[in-house]
Design a protein around this motif. Structure first.
Motif, short mmCIF file in Angstrom:
data_model
loop_
_atom_site.label_atom_id
_atom_site.label_comp_id
_atom_site.label_asym_id
_atom_site.label_seq_id
_atom_site.Cartn_x
_atom_site.Cartn_y
_atom_site.Cartn_z
N ASN A 6 34.11 75.12 23.44
CA ASN A 6 33.30 74.15 22.71
C ASN A 6 33.65 72.74 23.15
N LEU A 7 32.64 71.92 23.30
CA LEU A 7 32.88 70.53 23.61
C LEU A 7 31.72 69.70 23.11
N LYS A 8 31.94 68.39 23.00
CA LYS A 8 30.87 67.50 22.58
C LYS A 8 30.34 66.79 23.81
N ALA A 9 29.03 66.57 23.82
CA ALA A 9 28.41 65.87 24.93
C ALA A 9 27.21 65.10 24.39
N LYS A 10 26.70 64.20 25.20
CA LYS A 10 25.52 63.44 24.83
C LYS A 10 24.32 64.40 24.85
N PRO A 11 23.35 64.18 23.99
CA PRO A 11 22.18 65.06 23.96
C PRO A 11 21.46 65.15 25.29
N GLU A 12 21.38 64.05 26.01
CA GLU A 12 20.70 64.08 27.31
C GLU A 12 21.48 64.90 28.34
N THR A 13 22.81 64.91 28.24
CA THR A 13 23.62 65.72 29.15
C THR A 13 23.40 67.21 28.86
N ILE A 14 23.36 67.55 27.58
CA ILE A 14 23.12 68.94 27.19
C ILE A 14 21.74 69.38 27.64
N ALA A 15 20.73 68.51 27.47
CA ALA A 15 19.37 68.84 27.89
C ALA A 15 19.31 69.05 29.39
N ALA A 16 19.98 68.20 30.17
CA ALA A 16 19.98 68.35 31.63
C ALA A 16 20.70 69.63 32.04
N TYR A 17 21.80 69.95 31.38
CA TYR A 17 22.57 71.16 31.66
C TYR A 17 21.70 72.41 31.41
N CYS A 18 21.04 72.43 30.25
CA CYS A 18 20.19 73.58 29.91
C CYS A 18 18.99 73.67 30.86
N ALA A 19 18.42 72.53 31.24
CA ALA A 19 17.29 72.54 32.17
C ALA A 19 17.72 73.10 33.53
N LEU A 20 18.91 72.73 33.99
CA LEU A 20 19.43 73.24 35.26
C LEU A 20 19.64 74.75 35.18
N ALA A 21 20.17 75.23 34.06
CA ALA A 21 20.38 76.67 33.88
C ALA A 21 19.03 77.39 33.86
N ASP A 22 18.05 76.83 33.16
CA ASP A 22 16.73 77.46 33.07
C ASP A 22 16.02 77.48 34.41
N GLN A 23 16.12 76.40 35.18
CA GLN A 23 15.47 76.34 36.49
C GLN A 23 15.97 77.43 37.42
#
Length: 119
Positions: free
Chosen positions: A79-96
């Motif tokens: 578990n870690l904390k991150a900025k919402p935009e970082t999490i969105a970019a991370y999830c988008a990269l995983a989805d792509q």
């Protein structure tokens, strides 16, 4: 030991006339309304029937985000904390790439090790 007089709580008169026989289940039973009356009142109040054949279910739709659940052998939580935009970019990269979030983390760590050296 001396006798102490307790302060009155104001229930003396009510308790003197108390009859426990007045509180039987027969005296508290209410007559049920007719089923059609209950149905009309419930519909006016916005309640929906759970009767078979009465319920309409929403049609299935595509999930808003892809399901990333699969058996991978990963069993440690991170578990870690991150900025919402970082999490969105991370999830988008995983989805792509069709990766799970744990798999994406493993690729990111491998890339960072190559770029910055193995610690």
């Amino acid at each position: 030991m001396e006798n102490r007089i307790r302060a009155s709580l104001g229930f003396d008169d009510a308790l003197a006339d108390f009859d426990p026989q007045e509180f039987t289940s027969a005296s508290t039973t209410r007559a049920k309304p007719a089923p059609e009356v209950a149905r009309v009142v419930a519909e006016k109040a916005g309640f929906k029937s759970r009767e078979a054949g009465q319920t309409t279910f929403p049609t299935p739709t595509e999930p808003t985000s892809p399901l990333r659940r699969r058996r991978t052998g990963r069993n440690a939580q991170f578990n870690l904390k991150a900025k919402p935009e970082t999490i969105a970019a991370y999830c988008a990269l995983a989805d792509q790439n069709g990766w799970g979030l744990g798999e994406t983390l493993e690729y990111a760590v491998a890339l960072l090790e190559r770029e910055y050296g193995n610690p």
